[in-house]
Enzyme design. Structure first.
Site, PDB file in Angstrom:
ATOM      1  N   CYS A 156       0.884  -1.167   0.000  1.00 37.19           N
ATOM      2  CA  CYS A 156       0.000   0.000   0.000  1.00 37.19           C
ATOM      3  C   CYS A 156       0.923   1.219   0.000  1.00 37.19           C
ATOM      4  CB  CYS A 156      -0.983  -0.012   1.175  1.00 37.19           C
ATOM      5  SG  CYS A 156      -0.231   0.159   2.787  1.00 37.19           S
TER       6      CYS A 156
HETATM    7  O1  LIG Z   1      -0.922   3.510   2.719  1.00 37.01           O
HETATM    8  C1  LIG Z   1      -2.084   3.186   2.749  1.00 37.01           C
HETATM    9  C2  LIG Z   1      -2.668   2.485   3.908  1.00 37.01           C
HETATM   10  O2  LIG Z   1      -1.709   2.197   4.879  1.00 37.01           O
HETATM   11  C3  LIG Z   1      -2.990   3.526   1.606  1.00 37.01           C
HETATM   12  O3  LIG Z   1      -2.384   3.173   0.417  1.00 37.01           O
HETATM   13  C4  LIG Z   1      -3.302   5.011   1.691  1.00 37.01           C
HETATM   14  O4  LIG Z   1      -4.146   5.218   2.812  1.00 37.01           O
HETATM   15  C5  LIG Z   1      -3.955   5.538   0.425  1.00 37.01           C
HETATM   16  O5  LIG Z   1      -5.240   5.071   0.312  1.00 37.01           O
HETATM   17  P1  LIG Z   1      -6.325   5.909  -0.541  1.00 37.01           P
HETATM   18  O6  LIG Z   1      -5.733   6.128  -1.891  1.00 37.01           O
HETATM   19  O7  LIG Z   1      -7.513   5.007  -0.556  1.00 37.01           O
HETATM   20  O8  LIG Z   1      -6.550   7.166   0.207  1.00 37.01           O
END
Ligand SMILES: O=C(CO)[C@H](O)[C@H](O)COP(=O)(O)O
Length: 151
Positions: free
Chosen positions: A65
Site C-alpha cells: 500500500c
Molecule cells: O498507505 C495506505 C494504507 O496504509 C494507503 O495506500 C493510503 O491510505 C492511500 O489510500 P487511498 O488512496 O484510498 O486514500
C-alpha cells in the site's frame, strides 16, 4: 514459489514487482488493483493475499500500500502470517532470517526500482535461522496466533 501479491494502487512499482517475481520464476497470484474487478481496498486485498499463505494456497505473499503500514497490519491479523514491512535489504534479510517472515510488506511510496530489486534479492536469498533462540522466538509468536503467550 507461489507468491500472492496485493496492492491497493496500480502503481508502476507494483507492476515492476509482479514482473520481477515472474522473472525470478515465481507463480504470481495477483490481488486488489493488480487484478481487474478485485476489491482494491488495502484492508481487503492484503488480507486476501495473506490468507492464501495461511491456507497453503501460496508459499509467501507480498502486500503493498502507499505506506506499507496498512497492508502489514491487515496481513498480520491473519493467524499463521508473519508480515514484515521492509524498507531496505538488511531489514528484508533479517525478517526472513530472524523472524521467519512469510509475508513481505512494501511501501509503494518509498520503494524505488533499485531498492525493490535489493529487497527481493535479500528476501528470496535468505532462509530462516536454525539458532535455538531464534526458533523459540518464532514459536512464541506462533502461540499468539492462538491467543496464548505461553505454551
Ligand atoms: O498507505 C495506505 C494504507 O496504509 C494507503 O495506500 C493510503 O491510505 C492511500 O489510500 P487511498 O488512496 O484510498 O486514500
Amino acid at each position: 514459489m507461489r507468491i500472492s501479491v496485493s496492492s491497493d494502487m496500480d502503481e508502476p512499482v507494483a507492476r515492476s514487482l509482479v514482473a520481477a517475481l515472474r522473472d525470478r520464476g515465481h507463480e504470481v497470484r495477483p490481488h486488489g488493483a493488480l487484478r481487474p474487478g478485485d476489491d482494491p481496498q488495502w484492508a481487503v486485498c492484503s488480507e486476501a493475499a495473506a490468507r492464501e499463505v495461511a491456507d497453503g494456497t501460496a508459499d509467501q505473499a507480498v502486500v503493498c500500500c502507499w505506506t506499507g503500514t496498512g497492508a502489514s497490519i491487515a496481513a498480520n491479523k491473519v493467524p499463521g502470517v508473519r508480515a514484515a514491512l521492509c524498507t531496505d535489504a538488511y531489514t528484508a534479510d533479517g525478517a526472513r532470517r530472524w523472524n521467519d517472515a512469510n509475508v513481505l510488506a512494501l511501501s509503494l511510496r518509498l520503494t524505488s526500482e533499485p531498492l525493490l530489486r535489493e529487497i527481493l534479492d535479500a528476501w528470496f536469498g535468505g532462509a530462516p535461522s536454525t539458532d535455538a533462540e531464534d526458533r523459540q522466538n518464532v514459536d512464541r509468536v506462533r502461540l499468539l496466533d492462538h491467543g496464548r503467550s505461553r505454551g
